[in-house]
Design a protein around this motif. Structure first.
Motif, short mmCIF file in Angstrom:
data_model
loop_
_atom_site.label_atom_id
_atom_site.label_comp_id
_atom_site.label_asym_id
_atom_site.label_seq_id
_atom_site.Cartn_x
_atom_site.Cartn_y
_atom_site.Cartn_z
N VAL A 231 -26.81 58.89 26.93
CA VAL A 231 -27.87 58.70 25.95
C VAL A 231 -29.16 58.38 26.69
N GLU A 232 -30.26 59.01 26.29
CA GLU A 232 -31.54 58.73 26.90
C GLU A 232 -31.94 57.28 26.66
N ARG A 233 -32.69 56.76 27.60
CA ARG A 233 -33.08 55.35 27.56
C ARG A 233 -33.75 54.97 26.25
N ARG A 234 -34.63 55.84 25.74
CA ARG A 234 -35.39 55.50 24.55
C ARG A 234 -34.55 55.52 23.29
N HIS A 235 -33.33 56.10 23.36
CA HIS A 235 -32.44 56.16 22.19
C HIS A 235 -31.28 55.18 22.28
N LEU A 236 -31.29 54.31 23.29
CA LEU A 236 -30.16 53.40 23.47
C LEU A 236 -30.02 52.42 22.30
N LEU A 237 -31.15 51.97 21.74
CA LEU A 237 -31.07 51.02 20.63
C LEU A 237 -30.37 51.65 19.44
N SER A 238 -30.72 52.90 19.12
CA SER A 238 -30.06 53.60 18.01
C SER A 238 -28.58 53.82 18.30
N ALA A 239 -28.25 54.18 19.55
CA ALA A 239 -26.86 54.42 19.91
C ALA A 239 -26.04 53.14 19.78
N ASN A 240 -26.58 52.02 20.25
CA ASN A 240 -25.86 50.75 20.13
C ASN A 240 -25.77 50.28 18.69
N SER A 241 -26.79 50.58 17.88
CA SER A 241 -26.73 50.23 16.46
C SER A 241 -25.61 50.99 15.77
N LEU A 242 -25.50 52.29 16.06
CA LEU A 242 -24.43 53.09 15.47
C LEU A 242 -23.07 52.62 15.97
#
Length: 508
Positions: A231-242
């Protein structure tokens, strides 16, 4: 420890650098002097860059030559000129994350239903008619807890040396095989003499639970370390939320539908003259997770280490030294330990609350905990959609203050069912504002070659920290009362939030 020069590692943005779009030019001007090379997979990112990794603490961290390549999406700092997509959509478009996520669904569902399976086997084979099942279940829980304390950190050392994909696949397939072996082993040993005071069959369940939990200690850090690889760095928050939303949903679903699901499976297999449906559901879920994870591509290249045995204790020291040098990772870890300790205490206090609330029985405390799970899932969903607009330290501070407010409310309105359910739901939502940004910060700040060690240490520290509230919360409630315990937990939440805010502000 100094971070790679071309990585934007601040999870607290500075006043002059609020977004990746505004920082990319300055970061791109750094010229790489490579001791580790991180090559960005074209499937996951749109550009790649070399990076320089600090040579470690006193040169003790294992070194690789320039041919040892790890593809890591967090090395990317440049972005397209197109508007950046936010929320869950860019994460769900990532086929590798979908493979990891679907594997997580089946693996964690099996984890939750495993305890239900153990209880079903115990009640049908070992529990006497006038005997409490608590002692049997406690023994199974101990068999699960011991590997977490013994092997949590050591497992992370080996995860750093092994392919993350291989660890994810093999641990799930092995756990599935162990569960599927239960009916055969119980049948083979049904006439054996007892092992001490334990029936042989129950001793086998304890051994299998110990092995399943040991494999889980390898699976957990590998799963966390794989997320920033795909996962790209800028999308890590969304990935961890999911990831968190799915985990909490499976907690509710697993415990809620576990018993009827296993009963239906047994009814189906009974038509074929066998009662192995329960084991097929749990073991099959692990096996399906392993097969789905075979589709995962982490971008890791083969790493050629010197032909020597792993320096386990030296690697553990490296992990502790790395935490000592990196204040942001250490602070985020402290926040997570405080958060999980509060929830562990809440799990114990929920039994007492259910006892004092009119209309509830102590055995119905699960309704109160389920409200917290709903709150965490809702908070994680909102955070995944809109959390990128806020700094992680802001979210953590707001979450800590919200948790403290909810705990104070629980101390005041202990016997009001509707208000208690509302406050626990809100507490879960505020908890997601702490847990997800802090976990994302650890992933962003940790160098790829140290992730297994750090996540292994994280799992170990949290598992150890969970045992203290579980042991002390009930005793404290007996001596100082329910209200005083809630107020003490509120003070701990406030202290954790202010500590994180202060450390990050003074270092930025």
């Amino acid at each position: 420890m100094m971070q790679p020069s071309n990585l934007n590692t601040n999870f607290l943005p500075s006043p002059n650098c609020n977004s990746i779009h505004r920082c990319k030019d300055s970061s791109a001007r750094q010229s790489p002097d490579i001791s580790y090379v991180y090559q960005v997979s074209q499937e996951n990112t749109t550009s790649s860059s070399g990076s320089q990794v600090d040579r470690g603490v006193s040169g003790s961290i294992p070194r690789h030559n320039s041919q040892d390549i790890i593809e890591d999406s967090t090395a990317t700092t440049s972005v397209d000129n197109e508007p950046e997509e936010l929320g869950f959509l860019p994460v769900l478009k990532n086929r590798n994350f979908l493979a990891l996520w679907s594997g997580q669904v089946f693996s964690q569902l099996a984890d939750k239903v495993y305890l239900v399976l153990m209880i079903a086997i115990i009640s049908s084979r070992f529990q006497a008619s006038n005997q409490s099942i608590s002692g049997w279940v406690s023994a199974i829980m101990m068999a699960f807890t011991i590997p977490a304390v013994l092997f949590g950190s050591v497992a992370g050392v080996f995860v750093d040396r092994w392919s993350k994909k291989a660890v994810l696949v093999v641990t799930n397939l092995l756990r599935g095989g162990l569960v599927l072996a239960i009916p055969v082993l119980l049948w083979m040993t049904q006439d054996w003499n007892a092992v001490g005071s334990l029936p042989t069959g129950f001793a086998i369940l304890l051994a299998l639970s110990f092995l399943v939990s040991t494999l889980t200690q390898f699976f957990a850090p590998a799963e966390q370390a794989a997320i920033p690889l795909i996962v790209e760095r800028r999308h890590l928050l969304s990935a961890n939320s999911l990831y968190t939303t799915t985990m909490m949903a499976l907690v509710v679903v697993g415990f809620a539908v576990g018993e009827p699901l296993l009963a239906i499976a047994d009814a189906v297999t009974m038509q074929f003259g066998s009662e192995i449906g329960k084991e097929l559901v749990v073991g099959g879920s692990y096996a399906i997770a392993g097969c789905l994870l075979m589709l995962l591509k982490t971008g890791e290249k083969e790493r050629r280490f010197e032909q020597e045995s792993p320096h386990v204790w030296q690697d553990l020291r490296d992990g502790f030294q790395y935490l000592g040098k990196n204040h942001r990772i250490r602070t985020a870890l402290i926040q997570l330990v405080i958060l999980f300790s509060i929830f562990a205490a809440l799990a114990v206090l929920a039994v007492r609350m259910a006892e004092v609330i009119p209309g509830l029985k102590s055995s119905q405390f699960g309704f109160l905990l389920a409200a917290g799970g709903v709150g965490i899932a809702a908070g994680a969903t909102l955070l995944g959609q809109y959390g990128q607009r806020f700094a992680a330290i802001q979210l953590s501070l707001y979450g800590s203050m919200g948790i403290a407010g909810c705990l104070i409310g629980l101390a005041i309105f202990t016997e009001n069912l509707l208000l208690v359910l509302l406050l626990i739901t809100l507490l879960g939502g505020f908890a997601s504002l702490v847990a997800i940004p802090m976990q994302t910060a650890i992933q962003k700040e940790t160098s790829p070659e140290m992730r297994g060690k750090i996540f292994g240490l994280q799992n170990n520290v949290i598992n150890i920290a969970l045992t203290l509230p579980l042991a002390l919360a009930g005793v404290a409630e007996t001596f100082i009362g329910l209200q005083a315990v809630f107020l003490s937990l509120a003070a701990a939440a406030i202290a954790g939030g202010i500590l994180t805010w202060y450390i990050c502000r003074t270092e930025t």
